[in-house]
Design a protein around this motif. Structure first.
Motif, short mmCIF file in Angstrom:
data_model
loop_
_atom_site.label_atom_id
_atom_site.label_comp_id
_atom_site.label_asym_id
_atom_site.label_seq_id
_atom_site.Cartn_x
_atom_site.Cartn_y
_atom_site.Cartn_z
N PHE A 115 -1.95 9.14 9.80
CA PHE A 115 -0.62 9.03 10.39
C PHE A 115 -0.20 10.38 10.96
CE2 PHE A 115 -0.53 9.86 5.91
CZ PHE A 115 0.45 10.83 5.70
N VAL A 116 0.71 10.33 11.92
CA VAL A 116 1.23 11.54 12.56
C VAL A 116 2.71 11.65 12.23
CG1 VAL A 116 1.60 12.73 14.75
CG2 VAL A 116 -0.48 11.36 14.42
N THR A 117 3.11 12.80 11.66
CA THR A 117 4.50 12.97 11.22
C THR A 117 5.35 13.69 12.25
OG1 THR A 117 4.02 15.10 10.16
CG2 THR A 117 3.72 13.09 8.83
N GLY A 118 4.75 14.22 13.26
CA GLY A 118 5.47 15.01 14.26
C GLY A 118 4.54 16.08 14.74
N LYS A 119 4.57 17.23 14.05
CA LYS A 119 3.66 18.29 14.48
C LYS A 119 2.34 18.30 13.71
CE LYS A 119 5.45 22.17 11.72
NZ LYS A 119 6.17 23.44 11.83
N TYR A 120 2.24 17.46 12.68
CA TYR A 120 1.02 17.38 11.91
C TYR A 120 0.44 15.96 11.94
CZ TYR A 120 2.62 21.79 9.83
OH TYR A 120 3.05 23.07 9.64
N GLY A 121 -0.88 15.90 11.87
CA GLY A 121 -1.55 14.64 11.60
C GLY A 121 -2.16 14.72 10.21
N TYR A 122 -1.99 13.66 9.42
CA TYR A 122 -2.49 13.64 8.05
C TYR A 122 -3.39 12.42 7.84
CZ TYR A 122 0.98 17.12 6.50
OH TYR A 122 1.72 18.26 6.33
N ALA A 123 -4.22 12.51 6.81
CA ALA A 123 -4.97 11.35 6.34
C ALA A 123 -4.97 11.39 4.81
CB ALA A 123 -6.39 11.35 6.87
N ILE A 124 -4.57 10.28 4.22
CA ILE A 124 -4.66 10.10 2.76
C ILE A 124 -5.84 9.17 2.54
CG2 ILE A 124 -3.50 9.25 0.69
CD1 ILE A 124 -0.83 9.78 2.08
N TYR A 125 -6.88 9.70 1.93
CA TYR A 125 -8.17 9.01 1.95
C TYR A 125 -8.68 8.80 0.54
CZ TYR A 125 -12.92 7.98 3.38
OH TYR A 125 -14.13 7.38 3.57
N TRP A 126 -8.91 7.55 0.19
CA TRP A 126 -9.37 7.18 -1.15
C TRP A 126 -10.78 6.60 -1.09
CZ3 TRP A 126 -6.75 7.83 -5.71
CH2 TRP A 126 -5.39 8.12 -5.63
N ILE A 127 -11.58 6.91 -2.10
CA ILE A 127 -12.89 6.28 -2.24
C ILE A 127 -13.18 6.11 -3.73
CG2 ILE A 127 -14.22 8.42 -2.21
CD1 ILE A 127 -16.37 6.96 -0.62
N ALA A 128 -13.80 4.98 -4.10
CA ALA A 128 -14.06 4.69 -5.50
C ALA A 128 -15.14 3.63 -5.61
CB ALA A 128 -12.78 4.19 -6.18
N PRO A 129 -15.74 3.46 -6.79
CA PRO A 129 -16.69 2.36 -6.96
C PRO A 129 -16.04 1.02 -6.62
CG PRO A 129 -16.86 3.88 -8.81
CD PRO A 129 -15.66 4.31 -8.00
N ASP A 130 -16.76 0.22 -5.90
CA ASP A 130 -16.23 -1.05 -5.42
C ASP A 130 -15.80 -1.97 -6.56
OD1 ASP A 130 -15.59 -2.69 -3.26
OD2 ASP A 130 -17.52 -3.69 -3.26
N ALA A 131 -16.48 -1.87 -7.69
CA ALA A 131 -16.24 -2.80 -8.79
C ALA A 131 -14.84 -2.68 -9.37
CB ALA A 131 -17.27 -2.58 -9.90
#
Length: 552
Positions: free
Chosen positions: A514-530
């Motif tokens: 997402f872009v908040t204005g002057k910054y672009g951010y990413a909140i990124y999660w990864i985990a075992p599928d189970a």
């Protein structure tokens, strides 16, 4: 014995018995005398009085089926071994799939449980997606064309009326082919179908699996087709709360708004995983009642891999009692993964889309199992946090730096080196930050916040490009789709979700950019599928979304 029993076809295939008959031909059991294996042979049979034009059309249709099926590489597609031409007509030699048709299963055993229906639908969806990638439409997906092997394998058969893109060998006769209850509204109206037409048929097949009858069945073909085009769907009462929206989404009359394959796959995976999670939880409760030789002694169920099963028990037990949390990774620049191409991963909207995964720390236990995607309502504490942050951010604005809100129990308020703030589960510990990302890791999972000062104009477009590059960057990549995700007033935002294989474990990832204005951010999660869909993990993701505050 008929005149064809015992016949040696193509000097190698000995016909030994009839497996089934239909209006277009007969399927034979045969022995491949050259290779010593049992096969199925599909014989094209024509009625008396068929003129030369119709004969040519039927032969071409049979050859088209063989070509279409042979091009598809998927475990749920029948393998075509050979085509033999004798008596002026083709005979298709295929692998012999045992078991019963899905139609027979429903008739003899009754409706299927939602989880099993979802598992079967996932296999059919997989082969349909493979066919669609090759420009092939099946056009006759229905329970009688789905085989369930004795060992549980699911196979989609009969591409006999498949439409092959670019194939001009068949001219349209204006005849509508297929089972009326499973024909999409656009096909019933004479419109040119696309992949959504096959998805409608899959939805109808799912409906039949859970309800024991096809949708819109009115007794006659004309009445049924009329109902398909004009009448509302009778709700699938046996599908349950998770599968019902999948069925209704696939049976949306307008192909433009019908549920697409990526979303259907994600939701079906959730349905299938719910049953697995419940079964694992039951196993844990039972195992907990058995005293161990000493505190902390490993549990090793007989007949299986002790380490994998021990992790399963631990993971499920934690989910039941102490909030097992999911983490996720937004890949930092330059980090590679087992020889995969490296690249400058950047937040959505940055215009940089070549990903290079950062795996969870080595040596940490992980579990492999099908898993879902879902959005589960967070606890009251997290909801309160969401309400608080919602009032702090307006569309297009960049919020001023603020003291992070009080973290929910079991979470810690963290302020990254870039100036953002976020609530992080206690189990995830901060890692050394780089110039563009801050990581939090623990329990074999990770959360990383990535940022850029040069965000691009379209978060969704960047993620679509990253999704297209997924197979080249991840082993066993399976897209769960990209989608707009308006996020607390920031409208240039999108989600990208997928699964992949890591050291024999199926992993699940969600990247919200997402872009908040002057910054672009990413909140990124990864985990075992189970364990992706446990309430604790869903809460962890939601807490990070609700509490996030960008830098001033």
């Amino acid at each position: 014995m008929t005149e064809t029993d015992g016949r040696l076809l193509g000097r190698r295939y000995r016909l030994t018995g009839v497996l089934g008959r239909g209006g277009m031909g007969t399927v034979w059991r045969a022995e491949d005398e050259m290779l010593g294996r049992v096969v199925a042979v599909k014989e094209l049979r024509m009625q008396e009085g068929v003129d030369e034009a119709d004969r040519h059309r039927l032969i071409a249709r049979t050859l088209r089926e063989a070509k279409a099926t042979a091009r598809i590489r998927h475990a749920a597609a029948v393998t075509v071994f050979d085509v033999v031409e004798e008596d002026g007509r083709p005979w298709i030699v295929m692998e012999l799939v045992g078991g019963r048709s899905l139609a027979e299963v429903i008739k003899e055993d009754g409706p299927l449980a939602p989880a099993r229906a979802a598992e079967i639908a996932l296999e059919v969806l997989g082969v349909l997606c493979e066919a669609h990638e090759l420009g092939i439409l099946h056009r006759d997906v229905k329970p009688s064309n789905v085989l369930v092997d004795d060992d549980g394998r699911v196979v989609l058969t009969d591409f006999g009326i498949a439409s092959v893109e670019g194939d001009t060998s068949i001219t349209s006769t204006g005849m509508l082919v297929g089972a009326p209850s499973y024909i999409s509204p656009e096909r019933a109206k004479g419109q040119k179908p696309g992949p959504p037409a096959d998805l409608w048929s899959l939805g109808g097949t799912l409906y039949a699996m859970t309800e024991g009858k096809p949708p819109y069945d009115r007794g006659s073909a004309l009445a049924t087709l009329t109902a398909v085009m004009t009448e509302d769907l009778e709700p699938p009462v046996n599908a349950g709360p998770l599968l019902r929206p999948v069925i209704e989404g696939l049976l949306e009359k307008d192909p433009a708004t019908r549920m697409d394959a990526g979303r259907a796959r994600a939701m079906l995976r959730r349905v299938a995983a719910e049953a697995t999670t419940r079964a694992e939880a039951t196993t844990v409760v039972a195992a907990a009642a058995v005293p161990s030789a000493a505190p902390g002694a490993p549990v090793a169920p007989a007949g299986g891999d002790a380490a994998r099963r021990r992790w399963l028990l631990v993971a499920a037990a934690v989910a039941l009692v102490v909030a097992l949390v999911v983490g996720a990774v937004l890949w930092p620049k330059g980090d590679g993964d087992e020889g995969k191409p490296t690249g400058a991963a950047a937040p959505v909207g940055s215009g940089q889309v070549t990903p290079s995964p950062t795996p969870p720390a080595q040596g940490q236990d992980q579990q492999q199992s099908p898993a879902p995607t879902s959005t589960v309502t967070a606890t009251a504490t997290v909801t309160a946090t969401a309400t608080q942050t919602q009032t702090q951010t307006q569309p297009g604005q960049t919020p001023a730096a603020q003291t992070p809100p009080a973290a929910p129990a079991g979470y810690q308020s963290q302020r990254g080196t870039q100036g953002f703030a976020v609530s992080v589960p206690d189990a995830l510990k901060p890692q050394p930050a780089s110039k563009t990302q801050q990581a939090y890791r623990g329990n074999g999972v990770s959360l990383i916040i990535d940022w850029t000062t040069t965000p691009g104009p379209s978060a969704l477009k960047d993620w679509e490009e990253a999704d297209a590059a997924g197979p080249a960057n991840f082993r066993g990549y399976q897209s769960l789709g990209t989608r707009p995700a308006p996020f607390r007033g920031w409208t240039n935002s999108a989600d990208w979700e997928w699964t992949y294989d890591k050291d024999g474990v199926r992993m699940h990832a969600l990247n919200r950019g997402f872009v908040t204005g002057k910054y672009g951010y990413a909140i990124y999660w990864i985990a075992p599928d189970a364990v992706w869909n446990s309430p604790e993990q869903v809460q962890a993701r939601q807490a990070s979304f609700d509490s996030f505050q960008p830098a001033p």
